[in-house]
Design a protein around this motif. Structure first.
Motif, PDB file in Angstrom:
ATOM      1  N   SER A 106      49.982  29.770  32.175  1.00  0.00           N
ATOM      2  CA  SER A 106      51.277  30.307  31.747  1.00  0.00           C
ATOM      3  C   SER A 106      51.274  30.609  30.257  1.00  0.00           C
ATOM      4  O   SER A 106      50.748  29.835  29.456  1.00  0.00           O
ATOM      5  CB  SER A 106      52.385  29.295  32.064  1.00  0.00           C
ATOM      6  N   GLY A 107      51.861  31.721  29.907  1.00  0.00           N
ATOM      7  CA  GLY A 107      51.938  32.131  28.512  1.00  0.00           C
ATOM      8  C   GLY A 107      50.738  32.901  28.025  1.00  0.00           C
ATOM      9  O   GLY A 107      50.744  33.403  26.891  1.00  0.00           O
ATOM     10  N   LEU A 108      49.692  33.041  28.845  1.00  0.00           N
ATOM     11  CA  LEU A 108      48.492  33.748  28.421  1.00  0.00           C
ATOM     12  C   LEU A 108      48.477  35.203  28.864  1.00  0.00           C
ATOM     13  O   LEU A 108      47.629  35.979  28.391  1.00  0.00           O
ATOM     14  CB  LEU A 108      47.239  33.039  28.972  1.00  0.00           C
ATOM     15  N   ALA A 109      49.387  35.573  29.756  1.00  0.00           N
ATOM     16  CA  ALA A 109      49.438  36.963  30.231  1.00  0.00           C
ATOM     17  C   ALA A 109      50.117  37.850  29.193  1.00  0.00           C
ATOM     18  O   ALA A 109      51.002  37.414  28.449  1.00  0.00           O
ATOM     19  CB  ALA A 109      50.183  37.029  31.555  1.00  0.00           C
ATOM     20  N   SER A 110      49.696  39.106  29.148  1.00  0.00           N
ATOM     21  CA  SER A 110      50.252  40.059  28.184  1.00  0.00           C
ATOM     22  C   SER A 110      51.644  40.506  28.620  1.00  0.00           C
ATOM     23  O   SER A 110      51.917  40.696  29.806  1.00  0.00           O
ATOM     24  CB  SER A 110      49.340  41.286  28.059  1.00  0.00           C
ATOM     25  N   ASP A 111      52.525  40.655  27.643  1.00  0.00           N
ATOM     26  CA  ASP A 111      53.884  41.155  27.864  1.00  0.00           C
ATOM     27  C   ASP A 111      54.242  42.020  26.657  1.00  0.00           C
ATOM     28  O   ASP A 111      54.757  41.537  25.655  1.00  0.00           O
ATOM     29  CB  ASP A 111      54.862  39.991  28.018  1.00  0.00           C
ATOM     30  N   LEU A 112      53.956  43.299  26.765  1.00  0.00           N
ATOM     31  CA  LEU A 112      54.119  44.211  25.625  1.00  0.00           C
ATOM     32  C   LEU A 112      55.565  44.336  25.169  1.00  0.00           C
ATOM     33  O   LEU A 112      55.821  44.695  24.015  1.00  0.00           O
ATOM     34  CB  LEU A 112      53.555  45.586  25.972  1.00  0.00           C
ATOM     35  N   GLN A 113      56.513  44.036  26.047  1.00  0.00           N
ATOM     36  CA  GLN A 113      57.913  44.103  25.635  1.00  0.00           C
ATOM     37  C   GLN A 113      58.291  42.940  24.710  1.00  0.00           C
ATOM     38  O   GLN A 113      59.304  43.018  24.019  1.00  0.00           O
ATOM     39  CB  GLN A 113      58.816  44.093  26.868  1.00  0.00           C
ATOM     40  N   ALA A 114      57.489  41.897  24.703  1.00  0.00           N
ATOM     41  CA  ALA A 114      57.787  40.723  23.867  1.00  0.00           C
ATOM     42  C   ALA A 114      56.771  40.574  22.742  1.00  0.00           C
ATOM     43  O   ALA A 114      56.613  39.478  22.199  1.00  0.00           O
ATOM     44  CB  ALA A 114      57.816  39.463  24.729  1.00  0.00           C
ATOM     45  N   ARG A 115      56.107  41.636  22.353  1.00  0.00           N
ATOM     46  CA  ARG A 115      55.052  41.538  21.365  1.00  0.00           C
ATOM     47  C   ARG A 115      55.601  41.275  19.962  1.00  0.00           C
ATOM     48  O   ARG A 115      56.650  41.794  19.576  1.00  0.00           O
ATOM     49  CB  ARG A 115      54.187  42.802  21.361  1.00  0.00           C
ATOM     50  N   LEU A 116      54.865  40.424  19.210  1.00  0.00           N
ATOM     51  CA  LEU A 116      55.149  40.122  17.809  1.00  0.00           C
ATOM     52  C   LEU A 116      56.573  39.625  17.576  1.00  0.00           C
ATOM     53  O   LEU A 116      57.230  39.979  16.591  1.00  0.00           O
ATOM     54  CB  LEU A 116      54.874  41.347  16.940  1.00  0.00           C
ATOM     55  N   GLN A 117      57.052  38.775  18.484  1.00  0.00           N
ATOM     56  CA  GLN A 117      58.364  38.163  18.293  1.00  0.00           C
ATOM     57  C   GLN A 117      58.217  36.899  17.437  1.00  0.00           C
ATOM     58  O   GLN A 117      57.277  36.129  17.621  1.00  0.00           O
ATOM     59  CB  GLN A 117      58.995  37.806  19.636  1.00  0.00           C
ATOM     60  N   PRO A 118      59.134  36.670  16.514  1.00  0.00           N
ATOM     61  CA  PRO A 118      59.069  35.460  15.680  1.00  0.00           C
ATOM     62  C   PRO A 118      59.386  34.225  16.502  1.00  0.00           C
ATOM     63  O   PRO A 118      59.850  34.326  17.645  1.00  0.00           O
ATOM     64  CB  PRO A 118      60.137  35.729  14.609  1.00  0.00           C
ATOM     65  N   PRO A 119      59.147  33.026  15.946  1.00  0.00           N
ATOM     66  CA  PRO A 119      59.454  31.789  16.682  1.00  0.00           C
ATOM     67  C   PRO A 119      60.904  31.739  17.125  1.00  0.00           C
ATOM     68  O   PRO A 119      61.826  32.088  16.378  1.00  0.00           O
ATOM     69  CB  PRO A 119      59.134  30.691  15.660  1.00  0.00           C
ATOM     70  N   SER A 120      61.115  31.276  18.376  1.00  0.00           N
ATOM     71  CA  SER A 120      62.450  31.163  18.951  1.00  0.00           C
ATOM     72  C   SER A 120      62.420  30.032  19.966  1.00  0.00           C
ATOM     73  O   SER A 120      61.394  29.391  20.196  1.00  0.00           O
ATOM     74  CB  SER A 120      62.870  32.484  19.618  1.00  0.00           C
ATOM     75  N   PHE A 121      63.564  29.766  20.603  1.00  0.00           N
ATOM     76  CA  PHE A 121      63.606  28.717  21.623  1.00  0.00           C
ATOM     77  C   PHE A 121      62.767  29.098  22.835  1.00  0.00           C
ATOM     78  O   PHE A 121      62.241  28.228  23.526  1.00  0.00           O
ATOM     79  CB  PHE A 121      65.055  28.457  22.038  1.00  0.00           C
ATOM     80  N   GLN A 122      62.647  30.381  23.119  1.00  0.00           N
ATOM     81  CA  GLN A 122      61.838  30.813  24.255  1.00  0.00           C
ATOM     82  C   GLN A 122      60.355  30.751  23.939  1.00  0.00           C
ATOM     83  O   GLN A 122      59.545  30.389  24.795  1.00  0.00           O
ATOM     84  CB  GLN A 122      62.219  32.248  24.646  1.00  0.00           C
ATOM     85  N   HIS A 123      59.986  31.112  22.711  1.00  0.00           N
ATOM     86  CA  HIS A 123      58.588  31.049  22.258  1.00  0.00           C
ATOM     87  C   HIS A 123      58.577  30.285  20.931  1.00  0.00           C
ATOM     88  O   HIS A 123      58.854  30.861  19.866  1.00  0.00           O
ATOM     89  CB  HIS A 123      58.005  32.451  22.076  1.00  0.00           C
ATOM     90  N   LEU A 124      58.273  29.004  20.986  1.00  0.00           N
ATOM     91  CA  LEU A 124      58.395  28.150  19.806  1.00  0.00           C
ATOM     92  C   LEU A 124      57.476  28.597  18.672  1.00  0.00           C
ATOM     93  O   LEU A 124      57.819  28.447  17.499  1.00  0.00           O
ATOM     94  CB  LEU A 124      58.076  26.695  20.188  1.00  0.00           C
ATOM     95  N   PHE A 125      56.319  29.111  19.004  1.00  0.00           N
ATOM     96  CA  PHE A 125      55.379  29.586  17.988  1.00  0.00           C
ATOM     97  C   PHE A 125      55.349  31.105  17.909  1.00  0.00           C
ATOM     98  O   PHE A 125      54.484  31.666  17.227  1.00  0.00           O
ATOM     99  CB  PHE A 125      53.964  29.078  18.283  1.00  0.00           C
ATOM    100  N   GLY A 126      56.285  31.778  18.548  1.00  0.00           N
ATOM    101  CA  GLY A 126      56.305  33.232  18.541  1.00  0.00           C
ATOM    102  C   GLY A 126      55.308  33.816  19.530  1.00  0.00           C
ATOM    103  O   GLY A 126      54.697  33.112  20.342  1.00  0.00           O
ATOM    104  N   THR A 127      55.143  35.131  19.468  1.00  0.00           N
ATOM    105  CA  THR A 127      54.202  35.838  20.340  1.00  0.00           C
ATOM    106  C   THR A 127      53.257  36.670  19.484  1.00  0.00           C
ATOM    107  O   THR A 127      53.531  36.972  18.319  1.00  0.00           O
ATOM    108  CB  THR A 127      54.944  36.760  21.327  1.00  0.00           C
ATOM    109  N   ASP A 128      52.116  37.043  20.076  1.00  0.00           N
ATOM    110  CA  ASP A 128      51.121  37.817  19.341  1.00  0.00           C
ATOM    111  C   ASP A 128      51.280  39.310  19.602  1.00  0.00           C
ATOM    112  O   ASP A 128      52.290  39.751  20.155  1.00  0.00           O
ATOM    113  CB  ASP A 128      49.712  37.339  19.701  1.00  0.00           C
ATOM    114  N   MET A 129      50.270  40.076  19.234  1.00  0.00           N
ATOM    115  CA  MET A 129      50.359  41.534  19.330  1.00  0.00           C
ATOM    116  C   MET A 129      50.392  42.041  20.766  1.00  0.00           C
ATOM    117  O   MET A 129      50.748  43.196  21.006  1.00  0.00           O
ATOM    118  CB  MET A 129      49.190  42.169  18.565  1.00  0.00           C
TER     119      MET A 129
END
Length: 284
Positions: A44-67
């Motif tokens: 979980s969390g390793l699959a690509s999701d281009l709609q959520a790319r480069l998001q800053p840290p949040s409650f949904q993604h504590l460390f943010g998302t990558d490119m």
């Protein structure tokens, strides 16, 4: 007038053992939490999701998302778990090499001792990172190449420690008495020398662990380590370099911070084991 001499304690005193045990326990729990989280999260969390790319840290993604929209926390935990496996193999092989060479050096042959000393001085005299890169590059890169490169470059210091320990025990009075009673070399090695080597080997193994993890991350960061498709810490840090100048600070901060925490945990555990197994640590 009678003067009483207090016998020095052979084990660390309670006031020294307490903080060491607490720090070691916290470090062990932190490392266990990382391994447990890597096992529970699965893929979980390793699959690509281009709609959520480069998001800053949040409650949904504590460390943010990558490119590619992948969760940085999940990739960091997976990368640390992979580093632990590589560090375990590399440190274990390095301890075996150090033990074998120390036994050969302390066997009593001057030629063997000179050869081992020469190999140790040559390995320690070469630039460490350059030697790692050369070995990994010569073996074609990848996980196996990194394990071999780290394992065959981290044994010299432990070899010297184990060699000195063997020589000290071999020249002890009780070993001479055991030899005079007709005990075999195997008996002396198994009952007198090996019990003194095992604590040194365990402490050396734990202290080699952080070096193995850091050098694996460094090799991967420079492009001579693991494959780009794996969620390794070195790969995460290398990918973050392209986006740090654009303000995507979380891509490099959190993986680097957790790597530092893991390395410090292993260092605390190693120093704690050394303090608890060294009888001189409790003398005052």
């Amino acid at each position: 007038m009678t003067v009483a001499f207090e016998r020095p304690s052979e084990t660390p005193s309670l006031d020294k053992v307490g903080p060491v045990l607490v720090a070691t326990g916290i470090a062990v729990l932190l490392l266990a939490a990382i391994l447990l989280a890597a096992w529970l999260t699965g893929a979980s969390g390793l699959a690509s999701d281009l709609q959520a790319r480069l998001q800053p840290p949040s409650f949904q993604h504590l460390f943010g998302t990558d490119m590619f929209g992948r969760d940085v926390l999940a990739r960091t935990i997976k990368g640390l778990a992979l580093s632990f496996r590589i560090g375990f193999l590399a440190a274990g092989i390095s301890v075996i090499i150090a033990t074998c060479l120390a036994i050969v050096a302390a066997s009593g042959s001057r030629l063997a001792d000179s050869i081992v000393s020469l190999l140790t001085d040559m390995t320690m005299g070469l630039p460490h990172l350059v030697l790692l890169i050369l070995i990994s590059f010569a073996l074609g890169g990848g996980t196996t190449a990194v394990v071999i490169a780290v394992a065959v470059t981290h044994w010299p210091r432990l070899t010297r420690i184990l060699r000195a320990e063997i020589l000290q025990v071999r020249n002890a009075d009780y070993v001479a008495v055991s030899r005079n009673f007709g005990k075999s070399r195997w008996f002396i090695a198994r009952h007198h020398i090996l019990p003194h080597l095992i604590p040194q080997m365990i402490v050396g193994f734990v202290l080699l662990f952080p070096h193995a993890i850091l050098h694996e991350a460094g090799l991967t960061f420079l492009g001579f380590g693991l494959e780009p498709g794996k969620p390794a810490i070195g790969i995460l840090l290398s990918e973050s370099m392209r986006y740090l100048m654009a303000g995507k600070w979380w891509l490099g901060l959190f993986p680097g911070f957790l790597l530092l925490v893991a390395v410090l945990c292993f260092d605390v555990i190693g120093n704690g084991l050394r303090a608890l197994t060294d009888p001189r640590g409790g003398r005052s």
